[in-house]
Scaffold this motif. Structure first.
Motif, mmCIF file in Angstrom:
data_model
loop_
_atom_site.group_PDB
_atom_site.id
_atom_site.type_symbol
_atom_site.label_atom_id
_atom_site.label_comp_id
_atom_site.label_asym_id
_atom_site.label_seq_id
_atom_site.Cartn_x
_atom_site.Cartn_y
_atom_site.Cartn_z
ATOM 1 N N PHE A 118 -15.475 6.249 12.478
ATOM 2 C CA PHE A 118 -15.036 7.083 11.364
ATOM 3 C C PHE A 118 -13.513 7.204 11.351
ATOM 4 C CE2 PHE A 118 -13.945 11.109 9.349
ATOM 5 C CZ PHE A 118 -14.496 10.905 8.095
ATOM 6 N N GLU A 119 -12.922 7.357 12.512
ATOM 7 C CA GLU A 119 -11.467 7.435 12.595
ATOM 8 C C GLU A 119 -10.817 6.170 12.018
ATOM 9 O OE1 GLU A 119 -8.339 8.630 16.038
ATOM 10 O OE2 GLU A 119 -9.697 6.985 16.552
ATOM 11 N N LEU A 120 -11.372 5.003 12.347
ATOM 12 C CA LEU A 120 -10.841 3.746 11.829
ATOM 13 C C LEU A 120 -10.959 3.691 10.304
ATOM 14 C CD1 LEU A 120 -12.313 1.287 14.494
ATOM 15 C CD2 LEU A 120 -9.915 1.999 14.260
ATOM 16 N N GLN B 60 -7.859 9.051 -2.419
ATOM 17 C CA GLN B 60 -9.071 9.170 -3.233
ATOM 18 C C GLN B 60 -10.316 8.879 -2.392
ATOM 19 O OE1 GLN B 60 -9.182 6.853 -6.839
ATOM 20 N NE2 GLN B 60 -11.363 7.201 -7.121
ATOM 21 N N GLU B 61 -10.250 7.855 -1.572
ATOM 22 C CA GLU B 61 -11.381 7.532 -0.702
ATOM 23 C C GLU B 61 -11.641 8.650 0.299
ATOM 24 O OE1 GLU B 61 -11.052 2.674 -0.594
ATOM 25 O OE2 GLU B 61 -9.632 3.864 0.599
ATOM 26 N N LYS B 62 -10.578 9.232 0.833
ATOM 27 C CA LYS B 62 -10.736 10.358 1.763
ATOM 28 C C LYS B 62 -11.400 11.534 1.070
ATOM 29 C CE LYS B 62 -6.924 9.202 4.864
ATOM 30 N NZ LYS B 62 -5.590 9.553 5.335
ATOM 31 N N GLN B 63 -11.003 11.819 -0.164
ATOM 32 C CA GLN B 63 -11.614 12.921 -0.917
ATOM 33 C C GLN B 63 -13.097 12.644 -1.151
ATOM 34 O OE1 GLN B 63 -10.313 15.902 -1.631
ATOM 35 N NE2 GLN B 63 -12.317 16.470 -2.410
ATOM 36 N N GLU B 64 -13.444 11.412 -1.475
ATOM 37 C CA GLU B 64 -14.845 11.044 -1.677
ATOM 38 C C GLU B 64 -15.648 11.210 -0.386
ATOM 39 O OE1 GLU B 64 -14.748 7.079 -3.290
ATOM 40 O OE2 GLU B 64 -13.839 7.766 -5.168
ATOM 41 N N MET B 65 -15.054 10.855 0.745
ATOM 42 C CA MET B 65 -15.743 11.028 2.024
ATOM 43 C C MET B 65 -15.959 12.498 2.339
ATOM 44 S SD MET B 65 -14.350 8.099 4.627
ATOM 45 C CE MET B 65 -12.639 7.988 4.092
ATOM 46 N N VAL B 66 -14.942 13.316 2.062
ATOM 47 C CA VAL B 66 -15.069 14.748 2.323
ATOM 48 C C VAL B 66 -16.152 15.350 1.429
ATOM 49 C CG1 VAL B 66 -13.868 16.972 2.177
ATOM 50 C CG2 VAL B 66 -12.733 15.014 3.230
ATOM 51 N N ALA C 67 -18.761 13.728 0.164
ATOM 52 C CA ALA C 67 -20.042 13.241 0.681
ATOM 53 C C ALA C 67 -20.426 13.994 1.950
ATOM 54 C CB ALA C 67 -19.968 11.738 0.946
ATOM 55 N N LEU C 68 -19.446 14.268 2.802
ATOM 56 C CA LEU C 68 -19.707 15.022 4.020
ATOM 57 C C LEU C 68 -20.164 16.434 3.689
ATOM 58 C CD1 LEU C 68 -19.658 15.320 7.079
ATOM 59 C CD2 LEU C 68 -17.203 15.790 6.912
ATOM 60 N N GLU C 69 -19.485 17.066 2.755
ATOM 61 C CA GLU C 69 -19.874 18.417 2.352
ATOM 62 C C GLU C 69 -21.321 18.437 1.863
ATOM 63 O OE1 GLU C 69 -18.110 21.973 -0.435
ATOM 64 O OE2 GLU C 69 -18.116 19.937 -1.280
ATOM 65 N N GLN C 70 -21.675 17.466 1.028
ATOM 66 C CA GLN C 70 -23.042 17.394 0.513
ATOM 67 C C GLN C 70 -24.031 17.127 1.636
ATOM 68 O OE1 GLN C 70 -23.766 18.161 -2.721
ATOM 69 N NE2 GLN C 70 -25.827 18.250 -1.891
ATOM 70 N N GLY C 71 -23.672 16.252 2.551
ATOM 71 C CA GLY C 71 -24.541 15.969 3.685
ATOM 72 C C GLY C 71 -24.772 17.175 4.572
ATOM 73 N N VAL C 72 -23.715 17.949 4.792
ATOM 74 C CA VAL C 72 -23.844 19.166 5.597
ATOM 75 C C VAL C 72 -24.759 20.168 4.900
ATOM 76 C CG1 VAL C 72 -22.568 21.177 6.474
ATOM 77 C CG2 VAL C 72 -21.639 18.871 6.791
ATOM 78 N N LYS C 73 -24.577 20.316 3.605
ATOM 79 C CA LYS C 73 -25.428 21.238 2.841
ATOM 80 C C LYS C 73 -26.885 20.803 2.909
ATOM 81 C CE LYS C 73 -21.930 22.893 -0.375
ATOM 82 N NZ LYS C 73 -21.440 22.885 -1.762
ATOM 83 N N ASN C 74 -27.138 19.508 2.747
ATOM 84 C CA ASN C 74 -28.506 19.006 2.795
ATOM 85 C C ASN C 74 -29.106 19.179 4.186
ATOM 86 O OD1 ASN C 74 -28.382 18.255 0.104
ATOM 87 N ND2 ASN C 74 -27.893 16.131 0.550
ATOM 88 N N ALA C 75 -28.324 18.903 5.222
ATOM 89 C CA ALA C 75 -28.824 19.017 6.593
ATOM 90 C C ALA C 75 -29.112 20.466 6.972
ATOM 91 C CB ALA C 75 -27.821 18.405 7.569
ATOM 92 N N SER C 76 -28.291 21.369 6.473
ATOM 93 C CA SER C 76 -28.472 22.772 6.835
ATOM 94 C C SER C 76 -29.618 23.423 6.079
ATOM 95 C CB SER C 76 -27.184 23.559 6.625
ATOM 96 O OG SER C 76 -26.858 23.625 5.236
ATOM 97 N N SER C 77 -30.056 22.800 4.994
ATOM 98 C CA SER C 77 -31.166 23.377 4.227
ATOM 99 C C SER C 77 -32.511 22.870 4.711
ATOM 100 C CB SER C 77 -30.995 23.076 2.733
ATOM 101 O OG SER C 77 -31.107 21.690 2.486
ATOM 102 N N ASN C 78 -32.517 21.946 5.669
ATOM 103 C CA ASN C 78 -33.784 21.409 6.194
ATOM 104 C C ASN C 78 -34.362 22.270 7.261
ATOM 105 O OD1 ASN C 78 -33.744 19.219 4.479
ATOM 106 N ND2 ASN C 78 -32.633 17.925 5.910
#
Length: 73
Positions: A44-46, A54-60, A62-73
């Motif tokens: 991920f660091e690489l 823009q790519e960094k914002q998209e990753m952040v 996606a990460l935010e959405q992934g965290v929300k999805n994981a925490s709702s399981n």
């Protein structure tokens, strides 16, 4: 993270092509083993360091959405 570990991980994948890199990522995630987390962190660091703002914002986002999805399981 120990710099030697980072260098060892990079050295282990330095000659990999795109298919091998993808397989490495998929295998590490599917295994679910915590010992794989440092390697994924280095990958991920690489990616992060090679990305534009823009790519960094998209990753952040996606990460935010992934965290929300994981925490709702």
């Amino acid at each position: 993270m120990n710099l030697n570990l980072r260098n060892a991980i990079i050295s282990n994948i330095a000659s990999n092509d795109q298919n091998q890199l993808e397989a490495t990522i998929v295998d590490a995630i599917q295994s679910g083993e915590e010992k794989m987390l440092p390697g994924l962190g280095v990958l991920f660091e690489l990616i992060w360091n090679q990305s534009d703002e823009q790519e960094k914002q998209e990753m952040v986002e996606a990460l935010e959405q992934g965290v929300k999805n994981a925490s709702s399981n």
